[in-house]
Design a protein around this motif. Structure first.
Motif, PDB file in Angstrom:
ATOM      1  N   PHE A   1      27.349  25.727  13.732  1.00  0.00           N
ATOM      2  CA  PHE A   1      27.737  25.347  12.370  1.00  0.00           C
ATOM      3  C   PHE A   1      26.553  25.500  11.414  1.00  0.00           C
ATOM      4  N   ILE A   2      25.376  25.005  11.825  1.00  0.00           N
ATOM      5  CA  ILE A   2      24.189  25.084  10.963  1.00  0.00           C
ATOM      6  C   ILE A   2      23.764  26.542  10.767  1.00  0.00           C
ATOM      7  N   THR A   3      23.650  27.265  11.865  1.00  0.00           N
ATOM      8  CA  THR A   3      23.162  28.649  11.775  1.00  0.00           C
ATOM      9  C   THR A   3      24.179  29.577  11.127  1.00  0.00           C
ATOM     10  N   GLY A   4      25.420  29.141  11.065  1.00  0.00           N
ATOM     11  CA  GLY A   4      26.426  29.933  10.354  1.00  0.00           C
ATOM     12  C   GLY A   4      26.209  29.910   8.860  1.00  0.00           C
ATOM     13  N   HIS A   5      25.424  28.947   8.380  1.00  0.00           N
ATOM     14  CA  HIS A   5      25.165  28.830   6.948  1.00  0.00           C
ATOM     15  C   HIS A   5      23.693  29.020   6.582  1.00  0.00           C
ATOM     16  N   ILE A   6      22.838  29.076   7.603  1.00  0.00           N
ATOM     17  CA  ILE A   6      21.407  29.282   7.371  1.00  0.00           C
ATOM     18  C   ILE A   6      20.969  30.529   8.119  1.00  0.00           C
ATOM     19  N   LYS A   7      20.370  31.459   7.416  1.00  0.00           N
ATOM     20  CA  LYS A   7      19.894  32.673   8.055  1.00  0.00           C
ATOM     21  C   LYS A   7      18.579  32.374   8.765  1.00  0.00           C
ATOM     22  N   ILE A   8      18.591  32.451  10.083  1.00  0.00           N
ATOM     23  CA  ILE A   8      17.414  32.112  10.873  1.00  0.00           C
ATOM     24  C   ILE A   8      17.429  32.889  12.179  1.00  0.00           C
ATOM     25  N   ASP A   9      16.265  33.355  12.612  1.00  0.00           N
ATOM     26  CA  ASP A   9      16.169  34.019  13.905  1.00  0.00           C
ATOM     27  C   ASP A   9      16.324  32.999  15.021  1.00  0.00           C
ATOM     28  N   GLU A  10      16.992  33.386  16.082  1.00  0.00           N
ATOM     29  CA  GLU A  10      17.200  32.485  17.217  1.00  0.00           C
ATOM     30  C   GLU A  10      15.868  31.956  17.748  1.00  0.00           C
ATOM     31  N   GLU A  11      14.825  32.808  17.735  1.00  0.00           N
ATOM     32  CA  GLU A  11      13.522  32.393  18.267  1.00  0.00           C
ATOM     33  C   GLU A  11      12.849  31.323  17.409  1.00  0.00           C
ATOM     34  N   ASP A  12      13.334  31.133  16.175  1.00  0.00           N
ATOM     35  CA  ASP A  12      12.756  30.128  15.286  1.00  0.00           C
ATOM     36  C   ASP A  12      13.577  28.848  15.245  1.00  0.00           C
ATOM     37  N   ILE A  13      14.436  28.677  16.239  1.00  0.00           N
ATOM     38  CA  ILE A  13      15.183  27.427  16.392  1.00  0.00           C
ATOM     39  C   ILE A  13      14.510  26.626  17.504  1.00  0.00           C
ATOM     40  N   TYR A  14      14.116  25.410  17.189  1.00  0.00           N
ATOM     41  CA  TYR A  14      13.425  24.545  18.146  1.00  0.00           C
ATOM     42  C   TYR A  14      14.254  23.292  18.382  1.00  0.00           C
ATOM     43  N   ARG A  15      14.617  23.061  19.628  1.00  0.00           N
ATOM     44  CA  ARG A  15      15.458  21.920  19.989  1.00  0.00           C
ATOM     45  C   ARG A  15      14.587  20.853  20.640  1.00  0.00           C
ATOM     46  N   TYR A  16      14.585  19.676  20.034  1.00  0.00           N
ATOM     47  CA  TYR A  16      13.693  18.612  20.481  1.00  0.00           C
ATOM     48  C   TYR A  16      14.468  17.428  21.058  1.00  0.00           C
ATOM     49  N   SER A  17      13.892  16.838  22.096  1.00  0.00           N
ATOM     50  CA  SER A  17      14.453  15.619  22.667  1.00  0.00           C
ATOM     51  C   SER A  17      13.776  14.385  22.088  1.00  0.00           C
ATOM     52  N   ILE A  18      12.825  14.582  21.185  1.00  0.00           N
ATOM     53  CA  ILE A  18      12.126  13.482  20.523  1.00  0.00           C
ATOM     54  C   ILE A  18      12.455  13.529  19.032  1.00  0.00           C
ATOM     55  N   PRO A  19      12.182  12.449  18.289  1.00  0.00           N
ATOM     56  CA  PRO A  19      12.527  12.443  16.860  1.00  0.00           C
ATOM     57  C   PRO A  19      11.883  13.592  16.091  1.00  0.00           C
ATOM     58  N   LEU A  20      12.631  14.166  15.157  1.00  0.00           N
ATOM     59  CA  LEU A  20      12.105  15.211  14.295  1.00  0.00           C
ATOM     60  C   LEU A  20      11.207  14.601  13.224  1.00  0.00           C
ATOM     61  N   ASN A  21      10.399  15.462  12.600  1.00  0.00           N
ATOM     62  CA  ASN A  21       9.493  15.053  11.524  1.00  0.00           C
ATOM     63  C   ASN A  21       8.423  14.106  12.062  1.00  0.00           C
ATOM     64  N   LEU A  22       7.530  14.650  12.880  1.00  0.00           N
ATOM     65  CA  LEU A  22       6.504  13.839  13.529  1.00  0.00           C
ATOM     66  C   LEU A  22       5.544  13.196  12.533  1.00  0.00           C
ATOM     67  N   SER A  23       5.387  13.799  11.362  1.00  0.00           N
ATOM     68  CA  SER A  23       4.478  13.212  10.368  1.00  0.00           C
ATOM     69  C   SER A  23       4.943  11.829   9.926  1.00  0.00           C
ATOM     70  N   ALA A  24       6.249  11.555  10.084  1.00  0.00           N
ATOM     71  CA  ALA A  24       6.789  10.250   9.693  1.00  0.00           C
ATOM     72  C   ALA A  24       6.354   9.133  10.632  1.00  0.00           C
ATOM     73  N   LEU A  25       5.695   9.489  11.731  1.00  0.00           N
ATOM     74  CA  LEU A  25       5.195   8.457  12.650  1.00  0.00           C
ATOM     75  C   LEU A  25       4.148   7.571  11.988  1.00  0.00           C
ATOM     76  N   TRP A  26       3.598   8.013  10.854  1.00  0.00           N
ATOM     77  CA  TRP A  26       2.618   7.180  10.142  1.00  0.00           C
ATOM     78  C   TRP A  26       3.224   5.838   9.738  1.00  0.00           C
ATOM     79  N   GLN A  27       4.531   5.777   9.588  1.00  0.00           N
ATOM     80  CA  GLN A  27       5.195   4.510   9.270  1.00  0.00           C
ATOM     81  C   GLN A  27       4.882   3.457  10.329  1.00  0.00           C
ATOM     82  N   ILE A  28       4.848   3.886  11.587  1.00  0.00           N
ATOM     83  CA  ILE A  28       4.565   2.971  12.695  1.00  0.00           C
ATOM     84  C   ILE A  28       3.056   2.836  12.907  1.00  0.00           C
ATOM     85  N   ILE A  29       2.360   3.969  12.842  1.00  0.00           N
ATOM     86  CA  ILE A  29       0.905   3.961  13.071  1.00  0.00           C
ATOM     87  C   ILE A  29       0.202   3.037  12.088  1.00  0.00           C
TER      88      ILE A  29
END
Length: 699
Positions: free
Chosen positions: A272-300
């Motif tokens: 559904f997402i890639t049907g509306h966003i032009k992106i190479d398959e190799e530039d799709i990253y699937r994570y099992s951890i929360p996205l946007n790691l910079s937001a960890l500063w909220q906890i740090i």
């Protein structure tokens, strides 16, 4: 044959940077530092990777689409570089996820939890339901995507959720929608003082309240990264400020260069997402951890977990400076060098504030690159301008990712009556310099501040940089000449007498210094401390020096395209990288047989700094200051705790002490400054005395 030889003499710039970011990530596995310090390095790693994709990968994609096949000394094509980058990051992703989970597991023993919704008890789930209805439901934006509701534009680094739904009236009808989550909302929802839940899990659990008439079948979080490297055609712009503002708007709409997706087993959501966003398959990253790691500063940054961070170091003001001494009289007595953040940035702020308040000061001139928000320096300049002092400020509007903030300050300064220079066509002004002209009696006295870092009190607490105050007449006259060329737009042709300025003087001077050292053979010695070493001419000159027998130590924090330890080419060159509590940002260059021997600069050893920017390199003629800077270099070369040594295959090996003589250069300098501040030199033990003597340039 010649091409093969050239390829083996240079590391690829982008792959070298990736290895730097790996060194940052590896610090998160250091069990000797507190847990939130480890989590901090994961946050920094994520922020670095965001910028790398927004700028470097985006640039490579443009080169590839333009049909460019040759773009570096290593001869890797853009297509080959993109393939290597993707392979590297996909492989490293597994290590990142494992490391994150390891830190979270250990954090639980300290009563810090980042949990999943299903791991909560009923009371906690009830609390989150009320939180959702009162705090999230009014803010989030649901979008049903169908023939009458188009897929929305997503700004750079947008964070949201893809939703798969089933119509409750027509259960055979599958729909897709999304939820936009505002950046104003917290990344993690606090259940209590110990438990955090990623916001997408809270929204996902209660999304039925938003999509009425539908049953939610599945959902996942996602995040898009766009090309954020603005290309400003300055020569064609009638109003540079206007075109910069337009460029900032365009950044939000750049082509998508990366898609990050949260953990999901439903492939239709990704389709559904890639049907509306032009992106190479190799530039799709699937994570099992929360996205946007910079937001960890909220906890740090949470005060309740301060015990899980390293104790903060109190920057010191050492003699001859203090908060009560007239800084201009101190500079009149002697040149002064500071090493931030060990030595406080307050004297730099005091220098500008004192100039703004001193009735005998006629003129203040400065370059501003990254000043930060709520800048006391800009406020002082504004006050000075409002009180009829001559204030001239070059605000570099092209400082990447600080453009909007700089544009705001530039307008504020201009409104106050300052003369504002909005950059130089074709060049970035990266030089760090301030000039104060004060009338004393019947003559003018000139005071100059030069630095390797920005006029930013916030980053000055975490970046190591050199600060230098002087009233030297020759340097002051050079400063005046430089500001005149900035005002007239001819900085690309500027040449100074005592200082060295890019793009005209720094590179030729460095090449001359390296060549002269080469003539000394095995009696030659060069130390180069920089953030990056990329320039081919500099690297080849260093190879020639090594072949002549010159010993070369390089302290390079990030990118290094030079290959050390090559037989008959660079076997006399050693390269280390220090990654630790502070970001190593100072540039210091030492040449044993030169007079003077020490130089510090705003410029790294990169073509963009040496050829496409206005930069300053300062020779250090004061012996005490030269000894101080040499002591810094020697201490860092001896670091065997936070140093990583570059190998000829491109890998870095972290050094470990072979005996009890462990040296962490950053901790050692903290200790040294505290010793100097406490005036305990007479009662130190022998090890402390040795440290103080070494840092004062004594054997």
């Amino acid at each position: 044959m010649k091409q093969d030889k050239v390829e083996k003499l240079f590391f690829n710039r982008e792959l070298s940077w990736l290895r730097f970011n790996t060194r940052v990530l590896n610090e998160a596995s250091n069990e000797k530092i507190p847990l939130l310090e480890r989590l901090k390095f994961i946050a920094i790693y994520g922020t670095n990777l965001d910028e790398f994709y927004m700028v470097r990968v985006a640039g490579l994609k443009r080169l590839y689409l333009a049909g460019i096949t040759d773009c570096g000394a290593d001869k890797l094509t853009p297509r080959e570089q993109l393939a290597e980058i993707r392979k590297y990051i996909h492989k490293e992703k597994k290590f990142l996820e494992q490391l994150f989970e390891e830190i979270l597991n250990k954090a639980q023993k300290e009563y810090l939890f980042i949990k999943k919704f299903n791991d909560l008890n009923n009371e906690q789930k009830k609390y989150l339901r009320e939180f959702f209805l009162n705090n999230l439901y009014p803010i989030i934006v649901p979008i049903m995507v169908d023939s009458t509701h188009p897929f929305p534009h997503l700004n750079n680094l947008s964070f949201g959720m893809a939703i798969k739904l089933k119509d409750t009236l027509n259960k055979n009808k599958i729909k897709f929608g999304m939820v936009r989550i505002s950046r104003m909302l917290p990344r993690f929802i606090e259940v209590n003082e110990e438990i955090y839940i990623p916001i997408e899990m809270v929204v996902g659990e209660f999304i039925d309240y938003v999509f009425e008439g539908c049953e939610v079948l599945s959902y996942t979080s996602f995040r898009v990264t766009r090309n954020a490297d603005m290309e400003i055609e300055e020569e064609e712009a009638d109003d540079f400020i206007e075109i910069m503002a337009e460029g900032l708007k365009a950044r939000k709409k750049g082509e998508v260069v990366r898609l990050e997706v949260g953990n999901t087993n439903d492939e239709s959501l990704i389709e559904f997402i890639t049907g509306h966003i032009k992106i190479d398959e190799e530039d799709i990253y699937r994570y099992s951890i929360p996205l946007n790691l910079s937001a960890l500063w909220q906890i740090i940054g949470s005060n309740r977990f301060a015990h899980l961070r390293l104790p903060s170091f109190n920057s010191r003001i050492l003699p001859p400076l203090s908060s009560v001494i007239d800084i201009f009289k101190s500079i009149d007595s002697s040149d002064i060098a500071l090493f931030h953040p060990y030595e406080s940035f307050d004297p730099v702020v005091n220098f500008i504030q004192s100039a703004a308040n001193d009735p005998d000061v006629y003129s203040i001139r400065m370059t501003l690159y990254r000043v930060g928000k709520n800048s006391p320096i800009v406020k002082a300049l504004t006050y000075a301008a409002e009180n009829n002092k001559q204030v001239t400020v070059l605000v570099e509007l092209k400082a990447r990712f600080d453009e909007e903030n700089n544009l705001y300050w530039a307008k504020a300064l201009e409104t106050a009556g300052a003369h504002v220079i909005y950059g130089i066509p074709g060049l970035k002004v990266h030089a760090k310099i301030a000039l104060v002209i004060k009338k004393i009696g019947n003559s003018f006295r000139k005071y100059v501040h030069l630095s390797t870092g920005n006029y930013n009190p916030v980053t000055a607490k975490i970046y190591t940089d050199i600060s230098y105050f002087t009233s030297n007449e020759n340097i002051a006259n050079d400063a005046i000449r430089l500001f005149h060329t900035l005002s007239t737009g001819y900085a690309n042709k500027a040449k100074l007498d005592s200082l060295f300025v890019a793009p005209t003087q720094i590179k030729p001077k460095l090449l001359e210094l390296i060549k002269e050292e080469s003539k000394k053979g095995s009696d030659g010695y060069i130390i180069l401390k920089a953030n990056a070493v990329v320039d081919v001419d500099i690297i080849e000159a260093l190879y020639d020096a090594s072949k002549a027998g010159v010993k070369i130590d390089m302290i390079v924090r990030g990118i290094c395209c030079l290959i050390p330890k090559l037989s008959n080419i660079s076997e006399n060159i050693r390269v280390i990288s220090i990654v630790g509590k502070y970001l190593e940002h100072a540039r210091i260059y030492y040449f044993k047989n030169s007079n003077p021997q020490i130089y510090f600069a705003s410029a790294d050893l990169m073509p963009r700094n040496l050829e496409k920017r206005v930069e300053i390199m300062t020779p250090v003629t004061n012996k005490n200051i030269a000894d101080k800077l040499f002591g810094i270099l020697k201490l860092q070369i001896e670091d065997n705790t936070q140093s990583h040594e570059l190998q000829s295959n491109g890998e870095y090996i972290k050094l470990t002490p072979k005996d009890t003589n462990a040296i962490n250069s950053q901790e050692e300098y903290e200790k040294y400054v505290n010793l100097m501040y406490s005036a305990l030199l007479k009662t130190q033990d022998s090890k402390d005395k040795k440290l103080v003597k070494r840092m004062m340039g004594e054997n």
